[in-house]
Structures are given as structure tokens and as C-alpha cells.
Design a protein around this motif. Structure first.
Motif, PDB file in Angstrom:
ATOM      1  N   GLY A 196       0.672  -1.132   0.071  1.00 54.39           N
ATOM      2  CA  GLY A 196      -0.094  -0.131   0.025  1.00 54.39           C
ATOM      3  C   GLY A 196       0.690   1.158   0.173  1.00 54.39           C
ATOM      4  N   GLN A 197       2.252   1.343  -0.188  1.00 50.64           N
ATOM      5  CA  GLN A 197       2.941   2.286  -0.161  1.00 50.64           C
ATOM      6  C   GLN A 197       3.096   2.965  -1.274  1.00 50.64           C
ATOM      7  OE1 GLN A 197       6.191   1.523   3.375  1.00 50.64           O
ATOM      8  NE2 GLN A 197       5.924   0.044   1.776  1.00 50.64           N
ATOM      9  N   VAL A 198       2.011   3.413  -2.141  1.00 48.88           N
ATOM     10  CA  VAL A 198       1.996   4.049  -3.391  1.00 48.88           C
ATOM     11  C   VAL A 198       1.019   5.016  -3.352  1.00 48.88           C
ATOM     12  CG1 VAL A 198       1.477   3.365  -5.991  1.00 48.88           C
ATOM     13  CG2 VAL A 198       2.209   1.571  -4.485  1.00 48.88           C
ATOM     14  N   CYS A 199       1.305   6.038  -4.000  1.00 51.55           N
ATOM     15  CA  CYS A 199       0.578   7.354  -3.916  1.00 51.55           C
ATOM     16  C   CYS A 199      -0.949   7.055  -4.553  1.00 51.55           C
ATOM     17  CB  CYS A 199       1.250   8.438  -4.843  1.00 51.55           C
ATOM     18  SG  CYS A 199       2.547   9.145  -4.104  1.00 51.55           S
ATOM     19  N   ILE A 200      -0.946   6.214  -5.136  1.00 53.35           N
ATOM     20  CA  ILE A 200      -2.424   5.863  -5.937  1.00 53.35           C
ATOM     21  C   ILE A 200      -2.879   4.489  -5.394  1.00 53.35           C
ATOM     22  CG2 ILE A 200      -2.779   7.476  -7.852  1.00 53.35           C
ATOM     23  CD1 ILE A 200      -1.330   5.865  -9.540  1.00 53.35           C
ATOM     24  N   SER A 201      -2.486   4.147  -4.350  1.00 54.71           N
ATOM     25  CA  SER A 201      -3.039   2.856  -3.859  1.00 54.71           C
ATOM     26  C   SER A 201      -4.386   2.851  -3.410  1.00 54.71           C
ATOM     27  CB  SER A 201      -2.443   2.473  -2.730  1.00 54.71           C
ATOM     28  OG  SER A 201      -1.205   1.929  -2.791  1.00 54.71           O
ATOM     29  N   VAL A 202      -5.264   1.886  -3.836  1.00 58.26           N
ATOM     30  CA  VAL A 202      -6.548   1.896  -3.490  1.00 58.26           C
ATOM     31  C   VAL A 202      -6.840   1.757  -2.113  1.00 58.26           C
ATOM     32  CG1 VAL A 202      -8.890   0.492  -3.566  1.00 58.26           C
ATOM     33  CG2 VAL A 202      -7.187   0.696  -5.523  1.00 58.26           C
ATOM     34  N   GLN A 203      -7.410   2.976  -1.423  1.00 55.86           N
ATOM     35  CA  GLN A 203      -7.479   3.011  -0.097  1.00 55.86           C
ATOM     36  C   GLN A 203      -9.136   3.143   0.219  1.00 55.86           C
ATOM     37  OE1 GLN A 203      -5.141   5.911   1.972  1.00 55.86           O
ATOM     38  NE2 GLN A 203      -6.373   6.172   3.749  1.00 55.86           N
ATOM     39  N   ARG A 204      -9.852   3.615  -0.362  1.00 57.02           N
ATOM     40  CA  ARG A 204     -11.397   3.697   0.201  1.00 57.02           C
ATOM     41  C   ARG A 204     -12.150   2.974  -1.195  1.00 57.02           C
ATOM     42  NH1 ARG A 204     -12.939   9.597   0.124  1.00 57.02           N
ATOM     43  NH2 ARG A 204     -11.479   9.746  -1.587  1.00 57.02           N
ATOM     44  N   ILE A 205     -13.034   2.076  -1.077  1.00 56.81           N
ATOM     45  CA  ILE A 205     -13.863   1.423  -2.002  1.00 56.81           C
ATOM     46  C   ILE A 205     -15.340   1.719  -1.679  1.00 56.81           C
ATOM     47  CG2 ILE A 205     -14.372  -0.687  -3.170  1.00 56.81           C
ATOM     48  CD1 ILE A 205     -11.702  -1.716  -2.511  1.00 56.81           C
ATOM     49  N   TYR A 206     -15.876   2.126  -2.425  1.00 58.66           N
ATOM     50  CA  TYR A 206     -17.667   2.427  -2.426  1.00 58.66           C
ATOM     51  C   TYR A 206     -18.220   1.367  -3.212  1.00 58.66           C
ATOM     52  CZ  TYR A 206     -15.731   6.221   0.168  1.00 58.66           C
ATOM     53  OH  TYR A 206     -15.238   7.087   1.257  1.00 58.66           O
ATOM     54  N   VAL A 207     -18.925   0.345  -2.658  1.00 55.17           N
ATOM     55  CA  VAL A 207     -19.688  -0.573  -3.471  1.00 55.17           C
ATOM     56  C   VAL A 207     -20.805  -0.516  -3.313  1.00 55.17           C
ATOM     57  CG1 VAL A 207     -19.836  -3.208  -3.863  1.00 55.17           C
ATOM     58  CG2 VAL A 207     -17.550  -2.299  -2.871  1.00 55.17           C
ATOM     59  N   HIS A 208     -21.785  -0.906  -4.273  1.00 52.34           N
ATOM     60  CA  HIS A 208     -23.179  -0.517  -4.441  1.00 52.34           C
ATOM     61  C   HIS A 208     -23.852  -1.820  -3.363  1.00 52.34           C
ATOM     62  CE1 HIS A 208     -27.467  -0.680  -5.629  1.00 52.34           C
ATOM     63  NE2 HIS A 208     -27.187   0.413  -6.118  1.00 52.34           N
ATOM     64  N   GLU A 209     -24.691  -1.430  -2.755  1.00 54.36           N
ATOM     65  CA  GLU A 209     -25.425  -2.274  -1.672  1.00 54.36           C
ATOM     66  C   GLU A 209     -25.945  -3.477  -2.286  1.00 54.36           C
ATOM     67  OE1 GLU A 209     -28.263  -0.019   0.155  1.00 54.36           O
ATOM     68  OE2 GLU A 209     -30.111  -0.384  -1.649  1.00 54.36           O
ATOM     69  N   ASN A 210     -26.211  -3.585  -3.725  1.00 50.92           N
ATOM     70  CA  ASN A 210     -26.780  -4.783  -4.285  1.00 50.92           C
ATOM     71  C   ASN A 210     -25.574  -5.948  -4.295  1.00 50.92           C
ATOM     72  OD1 ASN A 210     -29.186  -3.792  -4.316  1.00 50.92           O
ATOM     73  ND2 ASN A 210     -29.315  -3.409  -6.711  1.00 50.92           N
TER      74      ASN A 210
END
Length: 476
Positions: free
Chosen positions: A278-292
Motif C-alpha cells: 500500500g505504499q503507493v500514492c495511488i493505492s486503493v484506500q477507499r472502495i464504495y460498493v453498491h449495496e446490491n
């Protein structure tokens, strides 16, 4: 071994040295020189004196030097990858990929050196412009002060040096304290490739002191910095009228719609979250997933995460190794605890092991006001929250002090275009993770993620001055 400074084409001894240890094994890798003010001044002296030599090099010669450097690096790929793996605790297979990217970055720089073009201006488009011919040229800006981070110690250095040399500038480089050996290695390759003495000077030591010198010496005409927002803001304040190119932090987010194949998207997001711990400036840190599809996505993400292997960066099987320092481990664990105490669920990971390894961690339903939502983790941690409406997801992504890149997964074209327009970031990756980057694309952010763009062509524009030349055809 002792690693001396590199000034004016020579190894220069310093009065003081500091031990450089592997983050994983604690093995002593080198004693690295600490530059004093006199050595930094000598480096700027050399860079200033070398401007004439660089200006005398035609574009094709600069291109040849950059291409020879790329070829030399390709020939010594394994040696270069081992240096990165040891000093940065980057898994060896990931280090090899960085070397490959670095070769490509210098290759792109060689190509751009050959097409550093201006344009013809139609002067007679305005009344009074008749009988005139005008055109623009791009000229080197001069001496550049470059400061680079630890996480990509070869390729992010290449994103400073490649454009600078392609344009005919000279550089004083200050690499990250933990990863200087990669820079000194590249410095030797440039020397072998025929770069004029003094065009590249490398000084190691305390970043705040060297950075302060960079902003106080008027001969340094531009600063290019990749690192934390706080340091970047300080440099910007001190830089005055100098050109300043800042690539700063992020807490990159992904939106996952309910119309995609979760079995394909979840593994991609796991890769984006946990590559190089995760030591990358553009690492995925937040994921927003549709409730379905939230429950299915979480299940797949946890399954993929548990497949990751952690350990010695020199092991061919390792996916995740040590964080760069013990302080970063402590911070990461404290942020995980903070999120859990405010109601977040830990789906996997959540603790550290020996050798500064933080286990890849997934947290669910994390509050928007805790550190993991607001700040840059720079650790193998990702949060997954659900959303009902697409507008809500966009609002959550934009609810950040950062704006580097974001990803959107959807097969609905209208939603993709909506996100592309509404997301306040420097780059929107449709049907991909924000961690995606190829080295010739424009790369940079908004808000506290900095300003200016890297990507060889775009960085050259930042590191040159545009000059207009106009000819009056009237005979005098």
C-alpha cells in the motif's frame, strides 16, 4: 561499504555518514554520506557550470544519452532490482517491474528529446499583425532541484531526470534517506552513458536542510518534489518565484457499480490496495460498493487477500513485505484501532508481525471522519463501504482533501461519463483501479495532491520556458 556523494562526475567524501539498514532484515547495506551545506553548494556550482555543456548538446545527443542509460539499466536489471528490494523492502518481482518501467521512462524521455517542438503563430489573425512571422521554442530552464520519495526509488527518480535532461537542464538530486542507493546506481549509469560531468549531482542527507538550500539559492530555477503534502506546502512557500512541480499524497477511491462482474473487479481492487504494502500514492484506500453487490464483493476481496504471501522481499513468492519504518507500522495499527473503536468491522488482517509487516487489512463500514477515511494510509489497508445511489458514491469520493486519481467500475456509459465529469481528481480510470499508471500519460492531482503534471512530455513543459520569436518582414 561507504556511499559517497556524487558531484561533478566524481565521488566526494563527506564529513559524516549514517547507517542504511534493510527495513526487513535490518542488514547494514551501506554507510551513506550526509551532505553539509558546502557539499550542497558544490553540487549547485557544478550543475550551474554544466548548463553550457548541456546547451551545447543537440537534441539527438541528449536522446542518445538517455537511450544508452535505458539500455545499460536493462542489461543490469537484476542488480538494480536487488538494490530496490533490499533498501525499500519491495518484493523482488515488484522491484523487477519497477526497473522495467524505469527503462521505459528513460526511453520515452529519449523520444521526447527529439520532438521538443514549438509552433507557428498566425500573427495576421489580429489587426496590426500583417507582414510578420512568429514561432515559439522551448528552452531549458536551468538548474533543477529534485527531491524524490522512497517508494519508487528508480522510476520516480526517472520522472525527474528524464524530462530534465531531455530538455537540456541540469539537476541536483536529493533522493529519499531510506533509498539512496538506487539513485547513486542510476548516477553511475548516466556517467557511463556519457552525460556531461556536473549535469547530474546527487546529495544525501537531511531533507529539510537540503530543501531549504534549494529554495535559497537563486541559481536553482525550478523545484520538482514528490512526497508528503506538508513538506510540499513548505517548499512551495519557500520557493518564491521559482517554478514548482508538486506530486503529493492521496487516499484514492474506487466506485463499484452493481452491474459489473464482482469476481473480476474485486481481485483487481485487492491488487491496487496491497501492491508494495500500500505504499503507493495511488493505492486503493477507499472502495464504495453498491449495496446490491456489497456482500459478494467483500467475500471475494477477503478471499483474494488471504491468498497473498508476506515475508522476505528477496523471496520470489512474496507479495507483501515490511513497511518502510517502525513508526509507519505503529501509525497504521493505531489508525486501524481507531476505525474499529468507532464501529468499523475488521474483515481480515488488522495486526502486525515481525519485520515491520502489517498484514493486509480490510475494514468495513468505516466512518468518514476517521484517519483511514481522511488521511493517506500508505500501508496495506483498505476500507469498503456500501452506497445506494451513484450520486452518493461520487460525493463520498470527493469528500477528501486529496484528488490524485479515482477508479470507477460500471458498464453503464451514462454513469461512467457522469463520474468522469463530477469526480474532482487529476485522473479518472473507468473500469480500472486508480493505481493504474503508464509512464507517458499526464499524471498529477488537485487539492492537496499537488499541482503540475508528470509524464515525460508534460513534465518537459513544466521544466522549460516558452519563448516567442517574431520577425517583421518590413525592410528597414
Amino acid at each position: 561499504m561507504k556511499q559517497h556523494l556524487w558531484i561533478n562526475g566524481q565521488h566526494i567524501e563527506a564529513e559524516n555518514y549514517q547507517d542504511l539498514q534493510s527495513p526487513y532484515s535490518k542488514e547494514l547495506l551501506a554507510e551513506v554520506a550526509i551532505a553539509g551545506q558546502d557539499q550542497v553548494k558544490a553540487a549547485v556550482d557544478a550543475a550551474s557550470e554544466a548548463i553550457g555543456k548541456m546547451n551545447d548538446l543537440p537534441a539527438h545527443k541528449r536522446a542518445e544519452i538517455l537511450l544508452r542509460t535505458a539500455n545499460l539499466l536493462s542489461e543490469r536489471k537484476e542488480e538494480a532490482a536487488a538494490i530496490i528490494a533490499k533498501e525499500a523492502a519491495k518484493p523482488i518481482k515488484t522491484a523487477r517491474a519497477e526497473v522495467d518501467r524505469t527503462v521505459m521512462t528513460y526511453t520515452f524521455a529519449a523520444e521526447e528529446a527529439r520532438r521538443l517542438n514549438g509552433e507557428t503563430i498566425s500573427m495576421d489573425a489580429a489587426p496590426g499583425g500583417e507582414n510578420r512571422t512568429a514561432y515559439t521554442v522551448r528552452e531549458p530552464i536551468g538548474v533543477i532541484g529534485a527531491i524524490t520519495p522512497f517508494n519508487f526509488p528508480m522510476n520516480l527518480v526517472a520522472h525527474k531526470l528524464g524530462p530534465a535532461f531531455a530538455a537540456g537542464n541540469t539537476v541536483v538530486l536529493k533522493p529519499a534517506t531510506q533509498t539512496p542507493l538506487s539513485s547513486y546506481f542510476i548516477g553511475q549509469l548516466f556517467h557511463e552513458a556519457g552525460l556531461p560531468e556536473g549535469a547530474l549531482n546527487i546529495v544525501t542527507g537531511k531533507g529539510s536542510e537540503i530543501g531549504k538550500y534549494f529554495t535559497s539559492d537563486e541559481r536553482i530555477k525550478a523545484l520538482t518534489f514528490t512526497g508528503s503534502p506538508d513538506v510540499g506546502k513548505t517548499l512551495k512557500k519557500q520557493a518564491g518565484m521559482r517554478k514548482t512541480l508538486l506530486e503529493l499524497g492521496s487516499n484514492s477511491a474506487v466506485i463499484v457499480g452493481d452491474d459489473v462482474d464482482v469476481s473480476k473487479v474485486a481481485p483487481r481492487c485487492v491488487t491496487g490496495a496491497f501492491a508494495y504494502a500500500g505504499q503507493v500514492c495511488i493505492s486503493v484506500q477507499r472502495i464504495y460498493v453498491h449495496e446490491n453487490v456489497f456482500d459478494e464483493f467483500v467475500q471475494k476481496a477477503v478471499e483474494e487477500t488471504k491468498k497473498l504471501k508476506f515475508g522476505n522481499p528477496l523471496d520470489e513468492e512474496t507479495d507483501v513485505s515490511s513497511l518502510i519504518s517502525g513508526d509507519d507500522v505503529d501509525r497504521a495499527i493505531s489508525w486501524i484501532k481507531e476505525a474499529a473503536e468507532t464501529g468499523a468491522a475488521i474483515a481480515c488482517g488488522g495486526k502486525s508481525e515481525d519485520n515491520q509487516i502489517v498484514l493486509p487489512t480490510i475494514l468495513l463500514n468505516v466512518s468518514s471522519d476517521v484517519n483511514l477515511s481522511c488521511q493517506e494510509a500508505f500501508a496495506p489497508i483498505v476500507i469498503i463501504n456500501s452506497f445506494k445511489d451513484f450520486d452518493e458514491a461520487i460525493e463520498e469520493v470527493n469528500n477528501s482533501r486529496y484528488g490524485l486519481q479515482a477508479g470507477v467500475f460500471t458498464n453503464q456509459v451514462d454513469l461512467a461519463f457522469q463520474a468522469a465529469k463530477a469526480l474532482h481528481v487529476g485522473g479518472v480510470m473507468i473500469n480500472d483501479i486508480p493505481t493504474f499508471r503508464v509512464d507517458h500519460m499526464p499524471y498529477g492531482g488537485v487539492k492537496d495532491s499537488g499541482f503540475g503534471r508528470e509524464g515525460i512530455k508534460y513534465a518537459i513543459e513544466e521544466l522549460t520556458e516558452l519563448k516567442l520569436i517574431s520577425f517583421n518582414h518590413t525592410k528597414l
